[in-house]
Design a protein around this motif. Sequence first.
Motif, PDB file in Angstrom:
ATOM      1  N   ASP A  87       0.828  -1.209   0.000  1.00 52.79           N
ATOM      2  CA  ASP A  87       0.000   0.000   0.000  1.00 52.79           C
ATOM      3  C   ASP A  87       0.861   1.258   0.000  1.00 52.79           C
ATOM      4  OD1 ASP A  87      -2.325   1.513   0.050  1.00 52.79           O
ATOM      5  OD2 ASP A  87      -2.444   1.502   2.254  1.00 52.79           O
ATOM      6  N   PRO A  88       1.607   1.484  -1.090  1.00 54.83           N
ATOM      7  CA  PRO A  88       2.466   2.672  -1.128  1.00 54.83           C
ATOM      8  C   PRO A  88       1.660   3.955  -1.274  1.00 54.83           C
ATOM      9  CG  PRO A  88       2.448   1.598  -3.260  1.00 54.83           C
ATOM     10  CD  PRO A  88       1.684   0.699  -2.323  1.00 54.83           C
ATOM     11  N   ILE A  89       2.262   5.061  -0.878  1.00 53.80           N
ATOM     12  CA  ILE A  89       1.651   6.371  -1.092  1.00 53.80           C
ATOM     13  C   ILE A  89       1.508   6.616  -2.589  1.00 53.80           C
ATOM     14  CG2 ILE A  89       2.041   8.863  -0.901  1.00 53.80           C
ATOM     15  CD1 ILE A  89       3.441   8.357   1.742  1.00 53.80           C
ATOM     16  N   ASP A  90       0.387   7.176  -2.985  1.00 50.46           N
ATOM     17  CA  ASP A  90       0.134   7.543  -4.378  1.00 50.46           C
ATOM     18  C   ASP A  90       0.648   8.970  -4.586  1.00 50.46           C
ATOM     19  OD1 ASP A  90      -0.862   8.370  -6.819  1.00 50.46           O
ATOM     20  OD2 ASP A  90      -2.910   7.678  -6.447  1.00 50.46           O
ATOM     21  N   ILE A  91       1.812   9.097  -5.215  1.00 44.67           N
ATOM     22  CA  ILE A  91       2.414  10.417  -5.415  1.00 44.67           C
ATOM     23  C   ILE A  91       1.517  11.292  -6.284  1.00 44.67           C
ATOM     24  CG2 ILE A  91       4.375  11.652  -6.434  1.00 44.67           C
ATOM     25  CD1 ILE A  91       6.146   9.286  -5.614  1.00 44.67           C
ATOM     26  N   GLY A  92       0.847  10.679  -7.256  1.00 43.82           N
ATOM     27  CA  GLY A  92      -0.032  11.434  -8.132  1.00 43.82           C
ATOM     28  C   GLY A  92      -1.194  12.077  -7.409  1.00 43.82           C
ATOM     29  N   ALA A  93      -1.671  11.410  -6.362  1.00 37.71           N
ATOM     30  CA  ALA A  93      -2.775  11.969  -5.583  1.00 37.71           C
ATOM     31  C   ALA A  93      -2.283  12.909  -4.494  1.00 37.71           C
ATOM     32  CB  ALA A  93      -3.587  10.831  -4.959  1.00 37.71           C
ATOM     33  N   TRP A  94      -1.020  12.793  -4.145  1.00 38.32           N
ATOM     34  CA  TRP A  94      -0.451  13.564  -3.034  1.00 38.32           C
ATOM     35  C   TRP A  94       0.111  14.899  -3.508  1.00 38.32           C
ATOM     36  CZ3 TRP A  94       4.659  11.824  -0.222  1.00 38.32           C
ATOM     37  CH2 TRP A  94       4.840  12.583   0.942  1.00 38.32           C
ATOM     38  N   VAL A  95       0.881  14.866  -4.585  1.00 43.48           N
ATOM     39  CA  VAL A  95       1.563  16.062  -5.074  1.00 43.48           C
ATOM     40  C   VAL A  95       0.786  16.612  -6.274  1.00 43.48           C
ATOM     41  CG1 VAL A  95       3.738  16.993  -5.949  1.00 43.48           C
ATOM     42  CG2 VAL A  95       3.763  15.073  -4.325  1.00 43.48           C
ATOM     43  N   PRO A  96       0.495  17.899  -6.292  1.00 45.24           N
ATOM     44  CA  PRO A  96      -0.300  18.465  -7.397  1.00 45.24           C
ATOM     45  C   PRO A  96       0.456  18.484  -8.708  1.00 45.24           C
ATOM     46  CG  PRO A  96       0.571  20.229  -6.037  1.00 45.24           C
ATOM     47  CD  PRO A  96       0.900  18.950  -5.317  1.00 45.24           C
ATOM     48  N   GLU A  97      -0.302  18.629  -9.792  1.00 50.03           N
ATOM     49  CA  GLU A  97       0.278  18.738 -11.120  1.00 50.03           C
ATOM     50  C   GLU A  97       0.351  20.208 -11.520  1.00 50.03           C
ATOM     51  OE1 GLU A  97      -0.285  16.317 -15.183  1.00 50.03           O
ATOM     52  OE2 GLU A  97      -2.073  17.420 -14.570  1.00 50.03           O
ATOM     53  N   ARG A  98       1.510  20.620 -11.982  1.00 51.75           N
ATOM     54  CA  ARG A  98       1.678  22.002 -12.434  1.00 51.75           C
ATOM     55  C   ARG A  98       0.786  22.248 -13.653  1.00 51.75           C
ATOM     56  NH1 ARG A  98       5.455  26.275 -12.436  1.00 51.75           N
ATOM     57  NH2 ARG A  98       6.683  25.209 -10.843  1.00 51.75           N
ATOM     58  N   GLU A 111      -1.195  29.817  -8.762  1.00 58.34           N
ATOM     59  CA  GLU A 111      -1.188  30.200  -7.350  1.00 58.34           C
ATOM     60  C   GLU A 111      -1.692  29.054  -6.479  1.00 58.34           C
ATOM     61  OE1 GLU A 111      -1.989  35.005  -8.015  1.00 58.34           O
ATOM     62  OE2 GLU A 111      -3.654  33.645  -7.565  1.00 58.34           O
ATOM     63  N   ALA A 112      -2.751  28.389  -6.937  1.00 56.39           N
ATOM     64  CA  ALA A 112      -3.300  27.253  -6.193  1.00 56.39           C
ATOM     65  C   ALA A 112      -2.293  26.101  -6.152  1.00 56.39           C
ATOM     66  CB  ALA A 112      -4.602  26.793  -6.829  1.00 56.39           C
ATOM     67  N   TYR A 113      -1.581  25.919  -7.252  1.00 52.78           N
ATOM     68  CA  TYR A 113      -0.554  24.877  -7.319  1.00 52.78           C
ATOM     69  C   TYR A 113       0.532  25.122  -6.272  1.00 52.78           C
ATOM     70  CZ  TYR A 113       3.679  22.594  -9.098  1.00 52.78           C
ATOM     71  OH  TYR A 113       4.839  21.870  -9.211  1.00 52.78           O
ATOM     72  N   HIS A 114       1.012  26.353  -6.184  1.00 50.63           N
ATOM     73  CA  HIS A 114       2.064  26.659  -5.221  1.00 50.63           C
ATOM     74  C   HIS A 114       1.567  26.515  -3.786  1.00 50.63           C
ATOM     75  CE1 HIS A 114       4.339  28.885  -8.559  1.00 50.63           C
ATOM     76  NE2 HIS A 114       5.099  27.893  -8.166  1.00 50.63           N
ATOM     77  N   ARG A 115       0.321  26.848  -3.530  1.00 44.37           N
ATOM     78  CA  ARG A 115      -0.232  26.643  -2.187  1.00 44.37           C
ATOM     79  C   ARG A 115      -0.254  25.152  -1.849  1.00 44.37           C
ATOM     80  NH1 ARG A 115      -4.019  30.564  -3.882  1.00 44.37           N
ATOM     81  NH2 ARG A 115      -5.592  28.934  -4.224  1.00 44.37           N
ATOM     82  N   ALA A 116      -0.661  24.337  -2.815  1.00 44.74           N
ATOM     83  CA  ALA A 116      -0.731  22.895  -2.589  1.00 44.74           C
ATOM     84  C   ALA A 116       0.660  22.290  -2.395  1.00 44.74           C
ATOM     85  CB  ALA A 116      -1.437  22.218  -3.764  1.00 44.74           C
ATOM     86  N   VAL A 117       1.649  22.773  -3.158  1.00 48.53           N
ATOM     87  CA  VAL A 117       3.026  22.295  -3.006  1.00 48.53           C
ATOM     88  C   VAL A 117       3.557  22.641  -1.620  1.00 48.53           C
ATOM     89  CG1 VAL A 117       5.412  22.698  -3.761  1.00 48.53           C
ATOM     90  CG2 VAL A 117       3.620  22.260  -5.452  1.00 48.53           C
ATOM     91  N   ASP A 118       3.205  23.813  -1.115  1.00 45.20           N
ATOM     92  CA  ASP A 118       3.627  24.204   0.233  1.00 45.20           C
ATOM     93  C   ASP A 118       3.058  23.259   1.289  1.00 45.20           C
ATOM     94  OD1 ASP A 118       5.099  26.319  -0.721  1.00 45.20           O
ATOM     95  OD2 ASP A 118       3.543  27.829  -0.349  1.00 45.20           O
ATOM     96  N   VAL A 119       1.820  22.803   1.070  1.00 45.74           N
ATOM     97  CA  VAL A 119       1.208  21.850   2.004  1.00 45.74           C
ATOM     98  C   VAL A 119       1.974  20.538   1.991  1.00 45.74           C
ATOM     99  CG1 VAL A 119      -0.849  20.459   2.468  1.00 45.74           C
ATOM    100  CG2 VAL A 119      -1.097  22.874   1.879  1.00 45.74           C
ATOM    101  N   VAL A 120       2.334  20.066   0.808  1.00 41.12           N
ATOM    102  CA  VAL A 120       3.110  18.825   0.700  1.00 41.12           C
ATOM    103  C   VAL A 120       4.452  18.979   1.412  1.00 41.12           C
ATOM    104  CG1 VAL A 120       4.283  17.253  -0.893  1.00 41.12           C
ATOM    105  CG2 VAL A 120       2.003  18.119  -1.450  1.00 41.12           C
ATOM    106  N   ALA A 121       5.094  20.112   1.233  1.00 46.27           N
ATOM    107  CA  ALA A 121       6.386  20.355   1.894  1.00 46.27           C
ATOM    108  C   ALA A 121       6.238  20.289   3.411  1.00 46.27           C
ATOM    109  CB  ALA A 121       6.944  21.707   1.469  1.00 46.27           C
TER     110      ALA A 121
END
Length: 278
Positions: A87-98, A111-121
């Motif tokens: 049951d690995p983490i799904d990177i596609g569902a976790w990290v947004p697409e630019r 802008e929404a992409y960068h906000r989502a990337v900050d959450v992942v970080a």
Amino acid sequence: MARRNAKKILVILSEYGYWGEELVGPLHHFDQRGYEVVFATPTGRRPHALPPSMDPTYIDPPLGKSVTSEEVAKLTRQVDESDRLADPIDIGAWVPERPYTADEDYLRKLEAYHRAVDVVAQELEEYDALLIVGGSGPIVDLANNERVHEIILAFLRAGKPIAAECYGVAPLAFARDWEDRKSIIWGKHVTGHCKEYDYKDGTGFLGTDFVMGPPPYPLEYILRDATGPDGRYHGNFGKETSVIVDYPFITGRSTPDSYLTGEKIVEVLEDGLRRFGW
């Protein structure tokens, strides 16, 4: 039993086949130290080892000998068949697409992409190190995977160790900040699959009948260019092992370097190792 304050490692694996020893080598050291290991793949599918990496009778063409011992083959089968990779983490569902620049309302989406990337970080703050496992699979779904690149960049910005083996080193050359697009390994010392180790024919991938000749790109040449005049690629051809530590990067050349790569990751995390192999 896990130790108190045990380290937590994020391990990224290809869905098109990883080389067995390049997982079980580092995993041996992580398990010995009681580290928590979390696995991730590009789309959340269970990863599997490349069949030759579980076959002690398989003769590696460039080296002209078996590169898999009976013990490593057994360990690889045990891990590959266990629930650890189920049951690995799904990177596609976790990290947004630019978003594409041609997308409607591109600015708001960016802008929404960068906000989502900050959450992942922020979520990645719980991890102490990153490991990208090699084999032929990473050529297909890790090397030019922008979501994987964002994970690498998050570890880099946090000043945390980033380890990669064999063709799993390719994402380090391609992970770049979009502002300057400069290689993150510019000026660094690294190793990776050298030209002499590349197949001339028979490069295969799991999940497809497609078998090609040599790999689609020579990793050594890419790493030589990406490190620039002040860095260096170290092939160490003719030497039994090649592992380079140039913090925050820990790179292993190929299969025989897997256990040593894991050992050096531990030394980086626990002993403050910052340079090794050059």
